[in-house]
Design a protein around this motif. Structure first.
Motif, PDB file in Angstrom:
ATOM      1  N   ASP A  59       0.853  -1.187   0.000  1.00 39.51           N
ATOM      2  CA  ASP A  59       0.000   0.000   0.000  1.00 39.51           C
ATOM      3  C   ASP A  59       0.891   1.241   0.000  1.00 39.51           C
ATOM      4  O   ASP A  59       1.310   1.698   1.064  1.00 39.51           O
ATOM      5  CB  ASP A  59      -0.910  -0.014   1.224  1.00 39.51           C
ATOM      6  N   PRO A  60       1.204   1.790  -1.171  1.00 39.98           N
ATOM      7  CA  PRO A  60       2.081   2.963  -1.217  1.00 39.98           C
ATOM      8  C   PRO A  60       1.548   4.133  -0.400  1.00 39.98           C
ATOM      9  O   PRO A  60       2.333   4.844   0.249  1.00 39.98           O
ATOM     10  CB  PRO A  60       2.133   3.313  -2.705  1.00 39.98           C
ATOM     11  N   ASP A  61       0.241   4.345  -0.419  1.00 41.06           N
ATOM     12  CA  ASP A  61      -0.312   5.466   0.342  1.00 41.06           C
ATOM     13  C   ASP A  61      -0.040   5.316   1.834  1.00 41.06           C
ATOM     14  O   ASP A  61       0.259   6.304   2.513  1.00 41.06           O
ATOM     15  CB  ASP A  61      -1.818   5.587   0.093  1.00 41.06           C
ATOM     16  N   ALA A  62      -0.134   4.107   2.341  1.00 42.14           N
ATOM     17  CA  ALA A  62       0.119   3.898   3.762  1.00 42.14           C
ATOM     18  C   ALA A  62       1.575   4.191   4.107  1.00 42.14           C
ATOM     19  O   ALA A  62       1.873   4.805   5.143  1.00 42.14           O
ATOM     20  CB  ALA A  62      -0.244   2.467   4.160  1.00 42.14           C
ATOM     21  N   VAL A  63       2.503   3.758   3.238  1.00 43.81           N
ATOM     22  CA  VAL A  63       3.917   4.030   3.480  1.00 43.81           C
ATOM     23  C   VAL A  63       4.198   5.528   3.428  1.00 43.81           C
ATOM     24  O   VAL A  63       4.844   6.092   4.321  1.00 43.81           O
ATOM     25  CB  VAL A  63       4.796   3.288   2.453  1.00 43.81           C
ATOM     26  N   LEU A  64       3.692   6.191   2.403  1.00 42.17           N
ATOM     27  CA  LEU A  64       3.929   7.628   2.261  1.00 42.17           C
ATOM     28  C   LEU A  64       3.326   8.400   3.431  1.00 42.17           C
ATOM     29  O   LEU A  64       3.955   9.321   3.967  1.00 42.17           O
ATOM     30  CB  LEU A  64       3.347   8.125   0.937  1.00 42.17           C
TER      31      LEU A  64
END
Length: 268
Positions: free
Chosen positions: A251-256
């Motif tokens: 989940d890129p959004d969660a990492v960012l």
């Protein structure tokens, strides 16, 4: 002031417009494309001049920057392999300049030298000397990362001092120096004045191996390097390097979002 950036390795399946939207959604100002890995953003040396100009215009219009080109070039390896890496660096210097990007990441790589460390330092420095003047003329700084066989600060500093050119400096990956049992203060004393870029990825030990995790959830101190560098006048990037393979379940959004929140928590 330290600005927040992300590598495309966080979001390898996002096309460029999705990357821009994600950066703006989470307050990132810089993008560090990881070339050679087939990321969907498409920022690679094969872009035409017109395509490079369009990427540069798009980022400028959005108030964003291509902050660093992350290559896999390695300068410590032996010839004839190194000659190919030197030529890669030359191509990426041109790409960086066309994108208005002032930084280019490289590795030392496997030393592969049977002699003393001093001989490996000189061999590695000679590789960087081949591109230093060209990089300087293009307004690009080539960075040697604290990574692989060069995680300790002192040998990296020795290479930079042997090159003796302002266009070759240090990328401080704070995880790797701490893995070598260096405190941030110890690393800063050695490479702080040479540091032009930071890589950020927290981690914790699982079965004796370092596993990347959310910022603040691991054992890697990111706040101290930022504090030390800023006190010395650092005005660079804190670039999130959480690596996912294209097509993997993440989940890129969660990492960012998580890394942005963690960064703001100690940099406010």
């Amino acid at each position: 002031m330290t600005e927040l950036a992300t590598m495309t390795s966080v979001c390898p399946d996002w096309r460029l417009y999705e990357v821009v939207a994600g950066m703006k959604r989470h307050g990132y100002k810089g993008l560090e494309p990881r070339v050679e890995w087939g990321h969907a953003s498409g920022i690679e040396a094969g872009l035409s001049k017109a395509e490079r100009a369009e990427v540069r215009r798009r980022f400028a219009d959005e108030g964003l920057e291509i902050c660093c080109i992350a290559t896999g070039a390695r300068m410590a390896v032996q010839e004839p392999e190194r000659a190919g890496h030197v030529e890669d660096v030359r191509r990426y210097i041109e790409l960086a300049a066309d994108l208005g990007c002032g930084l280019l990441r490289t590795f030392g790589g496997a030393r592969g030298h049977s002699g003393e460390l001093a001989a490996a330092v000189e061999h590695t420095a000679e590789g960087y000397r081949q591109v230093a003047a060209e990089a300087g003329a293009a307004g690009v700084t080539v960075l040697m990362e604290t990574h692989d066989d060069w995680c300790c600060s002192a040998p990296v500093r020795a290479v930079i001092e042997a090159v003796d050119h302002p266009a070759v400096q240090v990328l401080w990956d704070v995880m790797h120096t701490q893995r070598m049992m260096e405190t941030p203060e110890e690393s800063f004393r050695v490479i702080g004045p040479l540091t032009r870029h930071l890589h950020a990825h927290d981690g914790r030990y699982v079965d004796g191996r370092m596993e990347v995790c959310g910022l603040g959830d691991g054992v890697i101190d990111h706040a101290s390097p930022v504090r030390l560098l800023e006190a010395a006048g650092y005005q660079g990037w804190f670039s999130v390097e959480v690596i996912h393979a294209p097509g993997s379940d993440h989940d890129p959004d969660a990492v960012l979002a998580g890394y942005a929140a963690g960064f703001r928590g100690f940099s406010a």
